[in-house]
Each structure stands twice: as structure tokens, then as C-alpha cells.
Motif scaffolding. Structure first.
Motif, short mmCIF file in Angstrom:
data_model
loop_
_atom_site.label_atom_id
_atom_site.label_comp_id
_atom_site.label_asym_id
_atom_site.label_seq_id
_atom_site.Cartn_x
_atom_site.Cartn_y
_atom_site.Cartn_z
N VAL A 282 0.85 -1.19 0.00
CA VAL A 282 0.00 0.00 0.00
C VAL A 282 0.88 1.24 0.00
CG1 VAL A 282 -1.80 1.25 1.23
CG2 VAL A 282 -1.78 -1.24 1.26
N SER A 283 0.77 2.04 -1.04
CA SER A 283 1.49 3.31 -1.15
C SER A 283 0.60 4.25 -1.95
CB SER A 283 2.85 3.11 -1.84
OG SER A 283 2.67 2.52 -3.11
N ARG A 310 3.48 2.60 5.25
CA ARG A 310 4.32 3.52 6.03
C ARG A 310 3.90 4.97 5.74
NH1 ARG A 310 8.56 1.87 8.97
NH2 ARG A 310 9.40 -0.21 8.67
N PHE A 311 2.68 5.30 6.10
CA PHE A 311 2.19 6.67 5.90
C PHE A 311 2.42 7.54 7.12
CE2 PHE A 311 -0.29 4.39 2.70
CZ PHE A 311 -0.16 5.23 1.60
N SER A 312 2.77 6.92 8.24
CA SER A 312 2.98 7.70 9.46
C SER A 312 4.38 8.30 9.47
CB SER A 312 2.78 6.81 10.69
OG SER A 312 2.93 7.55 11.87
N VAL A 348 -0.65 -0.26 9.90
CA VAL A 348 -1.86 -0.77 9.24
C VAL A 348 -2.95 0.29 9.23
CG1 VAL A 348 -3.68 -2.52 9.35
CG2 VAL A 348 -1.31 -3.17 9.83
N LEU A 349 -3.15 0.94 10.36
CA LEU A 349 -4.17 2.00 10.45
C LEU A 349 -3.85 3.15 9.51
CD1 LEU A 349 -4.69 2.03 14.32
CD2 LEU A 349 -6.40 1.39 12.61
N SER A 350 -2.56 3.47 9.36
CA SER A 350 -2.18 4.57 8.46
C SER A 350 -2.52 4.22 7.01
CB SER A 350 -0.69 4.89 8.61
OG SER A 350 0.12 3.93 7.95
N GLY A 351 -2.44 2.94 6.67
CA GLY A 351 -2.82 2.53 5.32
C GLY A 351 -4.31 2.62 5.09
N LEU A 352 -5.08 2.19 6.07
CA LEU A 352 -6.54 2.18 5.94
C LEU A 352 -7.14 3.59 5.93
CD1 LEU A 352 -7.36 -0.77 8.38
CD2 LEU A 352 -7.56 -0.80 5.89
#
Length: 575
Positions: A282-283, A310-312, A348-352
């Protein structure tokens, strides 16, 4: 009566056969060829050497696959300090006193028998033995034991399960045994001692791939195959084992390239000699990353974790003000924990939810840390949220986790509730300030709007630089009021537009920009006004009392030429 007698005769004969089988003792140290005092580095080197030598994709000799499973089982024990300690003490990595040295682990291709105390004998079949008895294929081991006469057995199923499996039912309901049980009595996808179903593997079609995988924010563990390929069951079993340990963090899917050839070719995942394994990473764009490591559960799990979202953004609370989290249109959420790296659940939460929040995380020592206390947090881990208007909320403190799946679900609901609160606050603000969406709004200076607000076509750019949320609100209120005054909006006859533009600047993030005017970047000031003439490369600064009257007087002096302007040190550039 005759049928029950026949059943008893059959079971008695089966038990006699099992209890008289010769045991094989498998020593993980001997399997890897290392000494008992070997270091982790020596164990790892031995494992890599042997796994390459006996990998089923490279070694086609008879017995190579069984040897390969044996090697992986030995490495799983010796690479885990707790399991290794238990094995050294008890001969069993589970740490059960009284167990003789047998074949620990869930990957056995062999048979062993141990005595665990009164009334608890333990026997395990290897896959080939179970299949030859007419059992279901693909099982790693078939294990059971016998407890007391009235209590349940401790081998994954009791006597009633045997009757259900062999004879199609039992009084009072159907049996749960499916022929797929580890030597500890657990199945892939289940928690120890539980009766949960294995992790489901979704059959992927082009429609499912498009609707459920692409840009949905969840990582997927995928494998492509054709029915004729060898090793499919081994791959599937290992994938289920990994997915079970990461339940909630990723989903699992399989693509049959014989029935979905166009999808496999479009994605470039058509298999040749062995099934191929990928993680949908997920990116911003999303991509498939192929796994090419050793074929064992532990390295595959590491690969999956490495490719989770890794959005955080990692931040240091000692160097960032609260305004850091309020400069975006989206609400911001920050995880405070003692972890040195971003925790898996937060990734995981940052991806969702990355399209609805700005995610941050910070490492803190404990709840007594001054930066933690300043945020009003009393226990760790904790989640703190900021609405775009700067309003702070401690969303949850002292977070506890039962398991990854339920925790992700719980925290997702928490974030969704905070998002609703943010939308409600934004709606309320819009009703109070109907002109905010117009040209009178004081916008934050960014790379994208720099030319429009402070480019060379702008005669004078008034920049309100702030270092806290309070300072930002103060400057925004004053500049909004002053910008409405006719004197402060005097038009340039040559350009036919306002001579002055107004903007805000986050000084904490744009220190380099302010250094172009002042060598220290006005670091001693919480807020400052800079009048900048882009074409001439000159500026004047105001750091006096920030009231509407004082700021209006400063801008009037700028327009009347009563203020001395200084050459900038360099051309200001936004990061």
C-alpha cells in the motif's frame, strides 16, 4: 450393538498400533550441524547454507522436501531464544517438563512419541503417514492425546472428534476436526487452544483485485499458481501460518493463472516452476512486491512486515510544536509509544485511513515525560488528535491489545469517530465564516501558491509567521480584519490589482525561509510580520504589539513609503 463393538475394536487396534511405533528423535542442533553453544550468527549461517542446498525448487532428489522441512523446523526452534531455552531444558520448545527430546515444532515430516505425565501420552504422524491412512491431504501433522476419562484431550481434538471424522457425526452435533492440526493441537489461523477456523484464502479474479485490493489501504499476501505445479500445498500452508500470526494486518489471496491467465499476464505474475508469492504494498500508487527469500514462515513474515504501509511520519516531540499538526486541512493523529520504530498496528491504520488523516508517531520514554504531560496524556501508549482548527483531543490513553485484528478494528472505529467530529467542526466554522471560502481567506504559504501570493508580480507580500497555534489564530484574525480596510487593499494602477497580498507562514517548518530575512530566523519571536517586496528583494519586519490598529499602521507606513526596507540575505525559498 455390533457396530459399536466394531468401532471399539477398530479404535483399540489403532491405539495399539500407535503406541507400539518406534520413535524418532530429531535434534535441531544435529539437523543444522551446529554445536549446542553456537551463536545466533552461526545458526543463521548454517540454516541459509542448508536451506539453499535442499530447497525443493533446486533439489529434486528423493527426500529433499522432507529434509527442507526438517531444516526449517530446527531453525524455527534455535532462532527463537525462548524456544531454544525450553528445548535445552526439556527437549521440547514449548517448555513442558517431562517431555523427552522429540521433534518439536509444527513442521514435522517425521513421527515421535513422548510421555508427558500420567494420562497424557503424545503421538504425532507425519504428513505422508496421515495421507496413506486416507486422511485429508496437505496436513503438516496429525496429533492427538488422551486426557482423563471425563475431561477433554489436549491434542487438538478429543475422542468425539475421532468418531466425527471417521464416522460422519456424533450425538449432539458435528465434529470440528478437519485433518489439519499441528503437533500442539493448533491449526493454521487459530490461536493456541482455540477452535477458530484457518485464515481464509480469497480466490482473486480481475473484479476482486480491482474492487477489494487496489487502493483499498490494506496489504495483501498473494500467491499465483497453476494446478499442475508442485509445492502449491506447502506454499499455501506456510502462507496460512504467516497470515495467522498477522491477522488483521493483511489479507490473503490466491490467483489461479490457469483460469485467470489474462490477470496473471497483466500483473506480470505468471508462475513457471513454483508458485510465486507477492505482497500488495500500500502506497500512493500501490504495487506488487515479489518475495524471493528462503521459503520458511519466519523470513516470509519479516518480508510481509517490511512491506506494510508507512504513511505515518516519525517526529520528535521535543522539536515540534502543536502547530506542526494543524497546518493541514486534514485532522492529525499522533501515536505516543515507547517503541523505537512505528508499531505494526499503527502502520496498518495509516494505510486504511491515510486519505482522511495526517499520521504521526513519536517515541517517548514513559508517561512522566514532560512532553507527554504537556499533551495531557496519563498513560501509554496513547493517541492524540488535532482538528484542523487546532483543537486537541486525547483520543485514547493506556491502549491495551487483545490481538491485532480486534485492536485494529477498535482503533479504526475510534478514528472514524474523530473524523466525524472534524467534519462537524469544519461545517460549523463554515457557517460562522461564510467569506472564508472567498478571496479574503488568509492562506498558508506553500510551494504551490508562492508565486501567486509572493511572486515577483506582487508589489508587497505581508507574511504573518507563527510558532504556535495561538499565535496563528491571533495573526489570522488581525490580518483578516486589516485586509478588509481600503487603505490596506490600495490598488496598483500599473497592475490593476491590490498592492498587498496577505499570507501565513509556519515558522517551525519554514526556518530556512525566514533565514533569508534574518540570520537567526526570528527564532526568539512567537509571531512576527514580514513585509516583503519580491521584485526588489527587500523587506521590513514588525514585531511590536500585535493588535489590529498597530498592524494596520505598519502596513499603511509600508504603502506610504515611511518604512525603511532592508536587502534580503538571499532569495527566500520554501521547503
Amino acid at each position: 450393538m455390533e457396530s459399536r463393538f466394531a468401532v471399539c475394536i477398530f479404535v483399540s487396534a489403532l491405539l495399539f498400533f500407535l503406541l507400539t511405533m518406534e520413535a524418532k528423535t530429531i535434534d535441531p542442533y544435529k539437523v543444522l550441524g551446529v554445536e549446542r553453544n553456537a551463536s545466533q550468527r552461526e545458526i543463521q549461517k548454517a540454516f541459509h547454507k542448508l536451506s539453499l542446498q535442499y530447497h525443493p525448487d533446486k533439489n529434486k532428489s528423493k527426500g529433499a522436501q522432507a529434509k527442507f522441512a526438517e531444516i526449517n523446523n530446527a531453525y524455527e526452534i534455535l532462532s527463537d531464544e525462548e524456544k531454544r531455552k525450553n528445548y535445552d531444558m526439556y527437549g521440547d520448545e514449548k517448555g513442558n517438563p517431562g517431555f523427552g527430546a522429540g521433534s518439536p515444532g509444527d513442521h514435522g515430516e517425521y513421527t515421535y512419541f513422548t510421555n508427558g505425565g500420567p494420562g497424557q501420552n503424545h503421538f504425532t504422524y507425519g504428513p505422508g503417514d496421515w495421507q496413506s491412512m486416507g486422511g485429508q491431504g496437505g496436513s503438516k501433522s496429525f496429533s492427538f492425546s488422551f486426557g482423563g476419562p471425563s475431561g477433554p484431550s489436549s491434542f487438538g481434538f478429543g475422542m468425539e472428534d475421532i468418531f466425527s471424522n471417521f464416522f460422519g457425526g456424533k450425538p449432539g452435533g458435528g465434529g470440528q476436526f478437519d485433518g489439519f492440526s499441528g503437533s500442539t493441537g493448533s491449526r493454521p489461523g487459530s490461536q493456541p487452544g482455540s477452535r477458530t477456523s484457518p485464515v481464509s484464502i480469497t480466490t482473486i479474479s480481475p473484479q476482486v483485485y480491482k474492487k477489494e485490493i487496489v487502493h483499498r489501504g490494506m496489504a495483501w499476501l498473494l500467491f499465483s499458481y497453476t494446478p499442475s505445479l508442485k509445492g502449491k500445498q506447502h506454499v499455501e500452508n506456510t502462507i496460512q501460518e504467516v497470515a495467522s500470526s498477522l491477522q488483521g494486518a493483511l489479507k490473503v489471496g490466491s490467483i489461479n493463472c490457469e483460469t485467470e491467465p489474462s490477470l496473471c499476464k497483466d500483473l506480470g505474475i505468471y508462475p513457471s516452476r513454483m508458485p510465486r508469492v507477492f505482497v500488495y504494498k500500500v502506497s500512493e500508487k500501490g504495487s506488487l512486491v515479489e518475495y524471493d527469500g528462503d521459503w520458511a514462515a519466519k523470513p516470509l513474515k519479516t518480508f510481509c512486515q517490511d512491506n506494510l504501509p508507512r504513511f505515518s511520519k516519525r517526529v520528535d516531540l521535543n522539536r515540534f510544536e502543536s502547530s506542526t499538526f494543524t497546518t493541514n486541512k486534514l485532522p492529525s493523529v499522533v501515536l505516543l509509544s515507547t517503541k523505537k520504530d512505528t508499531p505494526v498496528i499503527w502502520r496498518v491504520l495509516s494505510g486504511l485511513h491515510h486519505s482522511h488523516f495526517s499520521f504521526y508517531d513519536a517515541e517517548v520514554h514513559d508517561a512522566s515525560d514532560p512532553t507527554v504531560k504537556k499533551l495531557g496524556v496519563g498513560a501509554l501508549p496513547a493517541i492524540v488528535g488535532w482538528l484542523p482548527n487546532g483543537e486537541k483531543h486525547v483520543l485514547k490513553a493506556g491502549i491495551t491489545t487483545k490481538d491485532m485484528k480486534s485492536t485494529i478494528k477498535e482503533l479504526s472505529a475510534l478514528l472514524e469517530g474523530f473524523e466525524k467530529k472534524s467534519k462537524k467542526a469544519a461545517s460549523s466554522q463554515a457557517k460562522k465564516s461564510p467569506t472564508d471560502s472567498g478571496e479574503n481567506q488568509i492562506r498558508l504559504l506553500t510551494q504551490s501558491n508562492f508565486d501567486a501570493l509572493c511572486g515577483e508580480k506582487t508589489p508587497v507580500c505581508i507574511i504573518g509567521a507563527f510558532r504556535s497555534f495561538k499565535a496563528r489564530n491571533k495573526l489570522e484574525s488581525i490580518l483578516t480584519a486589516v485586509s478588509q480596510k481600503s487603505l490596506s487593499r490600495r490598488q496598483s494602477s500599473a497592475q490593476g490589482k491590490d498592492s498587498v497580498s496577505y499570507t501565513l507562514l509556519d515558522a517551525a517548518k519554514q526556518a530556512t525561509f525566514l533565514n533569508a530575512f534574518d540570520e537567526a530566523g526570528f527564532k526568539s519571536l512567537e509571531k512576527v510580520l514580514v513585509a516583503y517586496k519580491p521584485r526588489r528583494g527587500t523587506f521590513a519586519a514588525f514585531d511590536g504589539e500585535m493588535t489590529t490598529e498597530e498592524v494596520e499602521a505598519f502596513i499603511s507606513s509600508v504603502l506610504n513609503g515611511d518604512i525603511h526596507f532592508t536587502k534580503t540575505r538571499q532569495k527566500p525559498v520554501l521547503r
